[in-house]
Enzyme design. Structure first.
Site: not given
Length: 246
Positions: A132, A136
């Site tokens: 990600h 995040k």
């Protein structure tokens, strides 16, 4: 037309949800909510709430939703075990869709992973990888955790005893019952997930790559529409998509 409350409106997913609600001809944004604002007035004027804010907000949202009999779509990840239990308890009073990922493609990945594990799992080394964007804040992703839970259940293993988060140092040969979990962070990656089934002589990889948050947002709106008229209970996107019946 279904009126939707969008929480966490200042976040990336909140903005995407608002856009998806606006684009859907069967829904409208009834209200929005962000940190520090009073929740009740926003919730009272809407038919259903979609929450992609922060797991610490879940308890407050659940209490207000139960008190006002409002269905919920919860997409926030990183919940503690206590917070997850609060969701289960609230679902006795109101219908809730709680999923780690609202992408149709990812939920197909969940289904395929379960089937592959039933066919191959007992004889393969299993690894889960996710990547990600750099912003995040939780790891592993909720989607990766769901994949590991699906794998554990499909091959009759205990999640806590089987899952290993990364490896470092002289760890020795890989135990057969391990499920490896690996988290990568960098750039603006929306979300990549891969499940690897590796055995002697062959390897099967199941991969999903998201290129836009709108795929998650559109799925959440679909879940909100599906919730209308449902009995109290805890549902998943597999229920919304009918995958649990296949």
């Amino acid at each position: 037309m279904i009126s939707i409350l969008v929480t966490g409106i200042s976040g990336r997913m909140g903005q995407a949800i608002q856009e998806a609600v606006t684009q859907n001809p069967d829904t409208c944004v009834g209200s929005t909510h962000d940190q520090g604002q009073e929740l009740y007035p926003a919730l009272a004027k809407c038919d259903v709430a979609i929450d992609f804010s922060h797991h610490a907000f879940t308890s407050t949202l659940l209490a207000e939703a139960v008190a006002n009999n409002k269905p919920l779509v919860i997409g926030t990840t990183g919940h503690t075990e206590l917070e997850r239990q609060e969701i289960v308890d609230a679902a006795a009073s109101i219908p809730i869709v709680f999923a780690s990922n609202y992408s149709v493609g990812v939920n197909a990945l969940f289904w395929l992973t379960r089937k592959a594990a039933q066919i191959l799992g007992g004889s393969c080394d299993i690894e889960v990888m996710e990547m990600h964007h750099r912003h995040k804040i939780d790891a592993p992703s909720g989607t990766a955790r769901t994949l590991a839970e699906i794998l554990s259940g499909a091959i009759d293993r205990n999640y806590e005893d089987s899952v290993v988060f990364g490896r470092e140092g002289l760890v020795g040969p890989r135990p057969a019952k391990e499920i490896g979990m690996h988290s990568l962070r960098g750039g603006d990656v929306v979300g990549d997930h891969t499940v690897i089934f590796a055995s002697d002589g062959e390897r099967l990889e199941l991969t999903h790559k998201a290129s836009s948050r709108m795929t998650f947002a559109s799925g959440a709106v679909r879940a909100a529409l599906w919730l209308q008229g449902r009995e109290p209970g805890l549902y998943t996107m597999e229920d919304v998509l009918g995958l649990s019946q296949l």
